[in-house]
Motif scaffolding. Structure first.
Motif, PDB file in Angstrom:
ATOM      1  N   TYR A 127       0.825  -1.200   0.000  1.00 35.48           N
ATOM      2  CA  TYR A 127       0.000   0.000   0.000  1.00 35.48           C
ATOM      3  C   TYR A 127       0.867   1.263   0.000  1.00 35.48           C
ATOM      4  CZ  TYR A 127      -3.813  -3.056   1.657  1.00 35.48           C
ATOM      5  OH  TYR A 127      -4.740  -4.054   1.794  1.00 35.48           O
ATOM      6  N   THR A 128       0.345   2.310  -0.621  1.00 43.50           N
ATOM      7  CA  THR A 128       0.922   3.637  -0.419  1.00 43.50           C
ATOM      8  C   THR A 128       0.503   4.093   0.979  1.00 43.50           C
ATOM      9  OG1 THR A 128      -1.009   4.827  -1.259  1.00 43.50           O
ATOM     10  CG2 THR A 128       0.656   4.134  -2.886  1.00 43.50           C
ATOM     11  N   PRO A 129       1.152   5.118   1.544  1.00 42.56           N
ATOM     12  CA  PRO A 129       0.730   5.612   2.870  1.00 42.56           C
ATOM     13  C   PRO A 129      -0.756   5.972   2.922  1.00 42.56           C
ATOM     14  CG  PRO A 129       2.867   6.525   2.319  1.00 42.56           C
ATOM     15  CD  PRO A 129       2.382   5.799   1.087  1.00 42.56           C
ATOM     16  N   GLU A 130      -1.281   6.555   1.851  1.00 42.76           N
ATOM     17  CA  GLU A 130      -2.698   6.917   1.829  1.00 42.76           C
ATOM     18  C   GLU A 130      -3.576   5.674   1.789  1.00 42.76           C
ATOM     19  OE1 GLU A 130      -6.230   9.238   1.625  1.00 42.76           O
ATOM     20  OE2 GLU A 130      -4.200   9.607   2.351  1.00 42.76           O
ATOM     21  N   GLN A 131      -3.224   4.711   0.950  1.00 48.84           N
ATOM     22  CA  GLN A 131      -3.998   3.473   0.855  1.00 48.84           C
ATOM     23  C   GLN A 131      -3.966   2.693   2.164  1.00 48.84           C
ATOM     24  OE1 GLN A 131      -2.047   1.650  -2.478  1.00 48.84           O
ATOM     25  NE2 GLN A 131      -3.235   2.778  -4.008  1.00 48.84           N
ATOM     26  N   ALA A 132      -2.845   2.768   2.884  1.00 51.04           N
ATOM     27  CA  ALA A 132      -2.709   2.036   4.148  1.00 51.04           C
ATOM     28  C   ALA A 132      -3.678   2.541   5.206  1.00 51.04           C
ATOM     29  CB  ALA A 132      -1.275   2.139   4.661  1.00 51.04           C
ATOM     30  N   ARG A 133      -4.242   3.742   5.018  1.00 50.87           N
ATOM     31  CA  ARG A 133      -5.199   4.266   5.988  1.00 50.87           C
ATOM     32  C   ARG A 133      -6.488   3.463   6.032  1.00 50.87           C
ATOM     33  NH1 ARG A 133      -7.404   8.869   6.697  1.00 50.87           N
ATOM     34  NH2 ARG A 133      -7.528   9.664   4.569  1.00 50.87           N
ATOM     35  N   ARG A 134      -6.707   2.597   5.016  1.00 55.46           N
ATOM     36  CA  ARG A 134      -7.881   1.727   5.055  1.00 55.46           C
ATOM     37  C   ARG A 134      -7.800   0.768   6.240  1.00 55.46           C
ATOM     38  NH1 ARG A 134      -7.687  -3.312   2.913  1.00 55.46           N
ATOM     39  NH2 ARG A 134      -9.732  -3.107   1.949  1.00 55.46           N
ATOM     40  N   LEU A 135      -6.593   0.516   6.732  1.00 54.11           N
ATOM     41  CA  LEU A 135      -6.401  -0.376   7.866  1.00 54.11           C
ATOM     42  C   LEU A 135      -6.721   0.296   9.198  1.00 54.11           C
ATOM     43  CD1 LEU A 135      -3.037  -2.045   6.764  1.00 54.11           C
ATOM     44  CD2 LEU A 135      -5.339  -2.989   6.553  1.00 54.11           C
ATOM     45  N   ASP A 136      -7.031   1.595   9.174  1.00 55.17           N
ATOM     46  CA  ASP A 136      -7.417   2.303  10.396  1.00 55.17           C
ATOM     47  C   ASP A 136      -8.865   2.016  10.779  1.00 55.17           C
ATOM     48  OD1 ASP A 136      -4.927   3.412  10.654  1.00 55.17           O
ATOM     49  OD2 ASP A 136      -5.445   5.294   9.658  1.00 55.17           O
ATOM     50  N   GLY A 137      -9.572   1.271   9.932  1.00 54.80           N
ATOM     51  CA  GLY A 137     -10.938   0.861  10.238  1.00 54.80           C
ATOM     52  C   GLY A 137     -11.005  -0.643  10.410  1.00 54.80           C
ATOM     53  N   VAL A 138     -11.920  -1.108  11.229  1.00 58.42           N
ATOM     54  CA  VAL A 138     -12.127  -2.554  11.396  1.00 58.42           C
ATOM     55  C   VAL A 138     -12.687  -3.100  10.085  1.00 58.42           C
ATOM     56  CG1 VAL A 138     -13.373  -4.344  12.677  1.00 58.42           C
ATOM     57  CG2 VAL A 138     -12.560  -2.291  13.856  1.00 58.42           C
ATOM     58  N   PRO A 139     -12.091  -4.157   9.539  1.00 63.72           N
ATOM     59  CA  PRO A 139     -12.578  -4.685   8.259  1.00 63.72           C
ATOM     60  C   PRO A 139     -13.997  -5.219   8.374  1.00 63.72           C
ATOM     61  CG  PRO A 139     -11.037  -6.223   9.273  1.00 63.72           C
ATOM     62  CD  PRO A 139     -10.986  -4.961  10.081  1.00 63.72           C
ATOM     63  N   GLY A 140     -14.712  -5.244   7.262  1.00 61.20           N
ATOM     64  CA  GLY A 140     -16.114  -5.645   7.302  1.00 61.20           C
ATOM     65  C   GLY A 140     -16.457  -6.751   6.325  1.00 61.20           C
ATOM     66  N   ILE A 141     -17.594  -7.401   6.587  1.00 63.99           N
ATOM     67  CA  ILE A 141     -18.121  -8.398   5.649  1.00 63.99           C
ATOM     68  C   ILE A 141     -18.551  -7.709   4.359  1.00 63.99           C
ATOM     69  CG2 ILE A 141     -19.996 -10.050   5.251  1.00 63.99           C
ATOM     70  CD1 ILE A 141     -19.934 -10.762   8.176  1.00 63.99           C
ATOM     71  N   ALA A 142     -19.133  -6.528   4.495  1.00 63.75           N
ATOM     72  CA  ALA A 142     -19.524  -5.719   3.337  1.00 63.75           C
ATOM     73  C   ALA A 142     -18.897  -4.345   3.476  1.00 63.75           C
ATOM     74  CB  ALA A 142     -21.038  -5.600   3.248  1.00 63.75           C
ATOM     75  N   GLY A 143     -18.537  -3.744   2.349  1.00 61.49           N
ATOM     76  CA  GLY A 143     -17.873  -2.449   2.401  1.00 61.49           C
ATOM     77  C   GLY A 143     -18.520  -1.404   1.518  1.00 61.49           C
ATOM     78  N   TYR A 144     -18.157  -0.151   1.773  1.00 59.64           N
ATOM     79  CA  TYR A 144     -18.672   0.974   0.994  1.00 59.64           C
ATOM     80  C   TYR A 144     -18.291   0.835  -0.479  1.00 59.64           C
ATOM     81  CZ  TYR A 144     -19.350   5.868  -0.422  1.00 59.64           C
ATOM     82  OH  TYR A 144     -19.745   7.016  -1.055  1.00 59.64           O
ATOM     83  N   ALA A 145     -17.115   0.263  -0.753  1.00 62.62           N
ATOM     84  CA  ALA A 145     -16.647   0.119  -2.129  1.00 62.62           C
ATOM     85  C   ALA A 145     -17.558  -0.778  -2.958  1.00 62.62           C
ATOM     86  CB  ALA A 145     -15.218  -0.432  -2.148  1.00 62.62           C
TER      87      ALA A 145
END
Length: 220
Positions: A127-145
């Motif tokens: 990940y780039t530093p910006e992309q790595a910020r996705r790890l600041d949230g608890v992962p989910g079964i379903a996502g906004y994406a």
């Protein structure tokens, strides 16, 4: 404390537990039927288990219903995914029924019902530093994406949506995603990752890392 902050710190986890326990009770019979069908069609094991990167990159074991066979070629190498995916497996994937065992990950606190999809652990270093910020949230079964095309979009688009979600978590947003996911699943589109990622910078980093790993293994 803002509504988003209070919900993110306390309400989201409480809601996850309440909904997940209720779903386990309501879906106990369907879960059993799916498990028995998978056992009859694909054999053991019924569950697919894989290390994924969770909150702040911590590794955990993700549970899914297995959707592919373990078919191998004459040299013992596993065949490509497309060759191992059965009609039963495709049905499970297109309806997202293969994701139901991940409810156990939610109970354990490793995942949430809604959040960025957990990806392979070895992707974290890419990940780039910006992309790595996705790890600041608890992962989910379903996502906004998923509301923007599921897998039928570039890695960069997925990561952009994930980071946006992490920055805007709220009860109303999660509610919007829940209702939106129903439509996505019913349309059964965007399930497989296609050629749209061919020119993706992240896909190229994945392939480069895989070549380095393969080269290292062959030398050892």
């Amino acid at each position: 404390m803002s509504e988003g902050g209070f919900y993110q710190r306390f309400g989201k986890r409480l809601l996850d537990l309440l909904v997940t326990v209720a779903l386990f009770i309501l879906l106990s019979l369907p879960l059993l039927i799916i498990a028995l069908c998978s056992l009859a069609i694909l054999g053991k094991p019924v569950l697919f288990k894989q290390q994924r990167a969770g909150y702040r990159g911590a590794s955990f074991v993700l549970y899914k219903f297995r959707s592919m066979t373990d078919a191998r070629d004459e040299s013992g190498e596993q065949l490509p995914d497309a060759c191992r995916l059965t009609a039963w497996g495709r049905l499970l994937r297109s309806t997202s029924l293969d994701e139901l065992p991940a409810l156990w990950n939610v109970v354990k606190g490793e995942m949430s019902l809604i959040g960025p999809r957990p990806l392979l652990v070895n992707y974290t270093a890419l990940y780039t530093p910006e992309q790595a910020r996705r790890l600041d949230g608890v992962p989910g079964i379903a996502g906004y994406a998923a509301l923007h095309g599921r897998n039928a979009q570039s890695w960069e688009s997925i990561f952009e949506q994930d980071v946006w979600y992490v920055d805007h978590v709220s009860f109303m947003l999660d509610l919007k995603i829940v209702f939106g996911i129903f439509g996505v699943v019913l349309r059964r589109k965007g399930i497989d990752r296609g050629d749209h990622n061919r020119d993706s910078d992240f896909q190229q980093r994945i392939e480069s890392a895989n070549r380095v790993r393969t080269s290292y293994v062959s030398r050892t």
